[in-house]
Design an enzyme around this catalytic site. Structure first.
Site, PDB file in Angstrom:
ATOM      1  N   SER A  59       0.838  -1.199   0.000  1.00  0.00           N
ATOM      2  CA  SER A  59       0.000   0.000   0.000  1.00  0.00           C
ATOM      3  C   SER A  59       0.870   1.246   0.000  1.00  0.00           C
ATOM      4  O   SER A  59       1.994   1.234   0.527  1.00  0.00           O
ATOM      5  CB  SER A  59      -0.855  -0.027   1.273  1.00  0.00           C
ATOM      6  OG  SER A  59      -1.427   1.221   1.515  1.00  0.00           O
ATOM      7  N   TYR A 118      -2.014  -0.828  10.849  1.00  0.00           N
ATOM      8  CA  TYR A 118      -2.257  -1.442   9.536  1.00  0.00           C
ATOM      9  C   TYR A 118      -1.089  -1.164   8.598  1.00  0.00           C
ATOM     10  O   TYR A 118      -0.545  -2.066   7.952  1.00  0.00           O
ATOM     11  CB  TYR A 118      -3.563  -0.913   8.928  1.00  0.00           C
ATOM     12  CG  TYR A 118      -3.677  -1.218   7.455  1.00  0.00           C
ATOM     13  CD1 TYR A 118      -4.000  -2.493   7.018  1.00  0.00           C
ATOM     14  CD2 TYR A 118      -3.409  -0.237   6.487  1.00  0.00           C
ATOM     15  CE1 TYR A 118      -4.069  -2.791   5.666  1.00  0.00           C
ATOM     16  CE2 TYR A 118      -3.467  -0.523   5.136  1.00  0.00           C
ATOM     17  CZ  TYR A 118      -3.796  -1.802   4.727  1.00  0.00           C
ATOM     18  OH  TYR A 118      -3.839  -2.097   3.391  1.00  0.00           O
ATOM     19  N   LYS A 166       2.016  -3.659   6.683  1.00  0.00           N
ATOM     20  CA  LYS A 166       2.444  -3.704   5.271  1.00  0.00           C
ATOM     21  C   LYS A 166       3.963  -3.518   5.174  1.00  0.00           C
ATOM     22  O   LYS A 166       4.633  -4.171   4.373  1.00  0.00           O
ATOM     23  CB  LYS A 166       1.719  -2.621   4.460  1.00  0.00           C
ATOM     24  CG  LYS A 166       0.234  -2.881   4.302  1.00  0.00           C
ATOM     25  CD  LYS A 166      -0.034  -4.148   3.504  1.00  0.00           C
ATOM     26  CE  LYS A 166      -1.472  -4.575   3.541  1.00  0.00           C
ATOM     27  NZ  LYS A 166      -1.700  -5.915   2.988  1.00  0.00           N
TER      28      LYS A 166
END
Ligand code: NAD
Ligand code: WQD
Length: 343
Positions: free
Chosen positions: A129, A154, A158
């Site tokens: 992302s 989050y 990644k």
């Protein structure tokens, strides 16, 4: 292509995974999904079948649970590559429940890699992302931008995922491509599949379509005092079928080109930013109806502008995204009407 080669798609019942499976099937790959359905349901498989004419199977396995993947070794031999979408993705939830995010996202990747090692599968595409860049001030964002401080647990999952893959690639035990998505949006033009999370939508495009459908009383534009052309935030919205296409291209590169590095990363955005108000106006134009919105306070953690330099993906993967904001809004709206009317 002779015998179709087999690809495992983790998170294949989710939003991006389902669209990627369609592109893979239409380009001659044999695919199956591994999805716990924590944020999706298997109805999507019927949509994929109706678009492609090909039935797709899903293994309802929680990849974060230790050992659950063992059954795949016998059930699915001869897999040549994995596309790993399975993750939890709600940024706000990850701030509230960081353990759940580290547990699910990191363990699902580790177990997928354990399965790959055991089954002799050497190639993986990883859903990353733009959030890995953190509060990057360099625009447009290139792959050379270093990882910044991610704005959420989050985002850190990644970054950790990419580090794990880099470390493993260094040992020569697997080859990996990380795809760093900017803002995926829209749906398949057939309206047979689209975005239908179990949790309430938080991303701009589904919030817009749900508001227009009357599922929400109205929506809030988060801030109109940013240093942008109309005061609202700028993002790089990439059409979902273009995003899907990039996975097939990346897979082909990973499996078919011997010159690729053991680990590589590509930005997937179209390189143009649109403001929140421009998105709303594009929706109003496509749908022919005004949207109820109000201007509210800034949302914590939002940056004024984020958009990609996607030259690397265009040149090295041969990626040429074609969907514009009208395509995004048209397909998202068709999908919203269909899913709302079907229950
Ligand atoms: P999604 O929630 O629609 O799809 C993810 C799928 O993974 C779901 O079907 C879910 O049930 C499944 N899953 C989650 N944890 C699992 C586990 N432990 N075992 C098995 N299945 C599991 O999300 P999406 O938008 O399709 O995102 C796909 C990937 O792309 C994710 O890794 C996400 O972090 C990443 N990503 C998404 C966006 C975005 O804006 N949608 C942007 C950048 C990156
Ligand atoms: C877009 C713009 C909001 C909702 C997130 C993740 C990122 C990546 C993509 C996974 C922003 C504005 C939104 C609303 C609004 N996901 N907005 N009202 O925040 O750019 O990125 O999804 O990896 O990591 O952070 O996407 O769709 O939430 O917001 O005004 O009700 O729309 O402020 O400017 P974002 P988004």
């Amino acid at each position: 292509m002779g015998v179709k080669r087999k690809i495992a798609v983790t998170g294949g019942c989710g939003y991006i995974g389902s669209h990627a499976m369609v592109d893979l099937i239409l380009h001659g790959w044999d695919v199956f999904s591994i999805d716990s359905l924590v944020n999706s349901n298997e109805e999507v498989l019927e949509g994929i079948r109706s678009i492609t004419g090909v039935p797709v199977r899903n293994y309802r396995i929680d990849l974060a649970a230790s050992g659950a993947w063992h059954q795949l070794i016998e059930a699915e031999p001869d897999v040549v590559g994995v596309i790993h979408f399975a993750a939890l993705k709600a940024v706000g939830d990850s701030v509230k429940f960081p353990m759940a995010y580290y547990d699910n996202n990191v363990n699902a990747l580790l177990n997928t890699l354990r399965w790959m090692e055991c089954a002799g599968i050497g190639s993986i595409i990883f859903s990353s992302s733009c959030t890995v860049y953190g509060a990057s001030s360099e625009l447009p964002v290139t792959e050379q931008n270093p990882f910044g401080i991610a704005s959420s647990p989050y985002g850190r999952t990644k970054q950790i995922g990419e580090w794990i893959l880099q470390d493993l690639a260094t040992t020569g035990r697997c080859r990996a491509i990380s795809l760093r998505y900017f803002n995926p949006a829209g749906a398949h033009p057939s309206a047979q599949i689209g975005e239908s999370p179990r949790t309430p939508a938080q991303n701009l495009v589904p919030v817009i379509t749900e508001t227009a459908m009357g599922k929400r009383a109205g929506m809030t534009v988060y801030g109109k005092d940013y240093p942008t052309r109309d005061g609202t935030c700028i993002r790089d919205y990439v059409y979902i079928m273009d995003l899907a296409r990039a996975h097939t291209l990346a897979l082909e590169r990973l499996l078919e080109s011997s010159e690729t590095p053991a680990f590589d990363a590509f930005n997937l955005g179209i390189g143009e930013g649109l403001t929140v108000l421009e998105m709303i106006h594009a929706f109003e134009k496509v749908s022919g109806q005004p949207l109820r919105y109000q201007i509210g306070a800034r949302r914590e953690g939002d940056m004024a502008a984020v958009y990609a330099d996607s030259t690397k993906a265009r040149q090295m993967l041969g990626w040429s995204p074609e969907g514009d904001v009208e395509k995004i809004m048209q397909t998202a709206w068709e999908w919203e009407k269909r899913r709302s009317n079907s229950g």
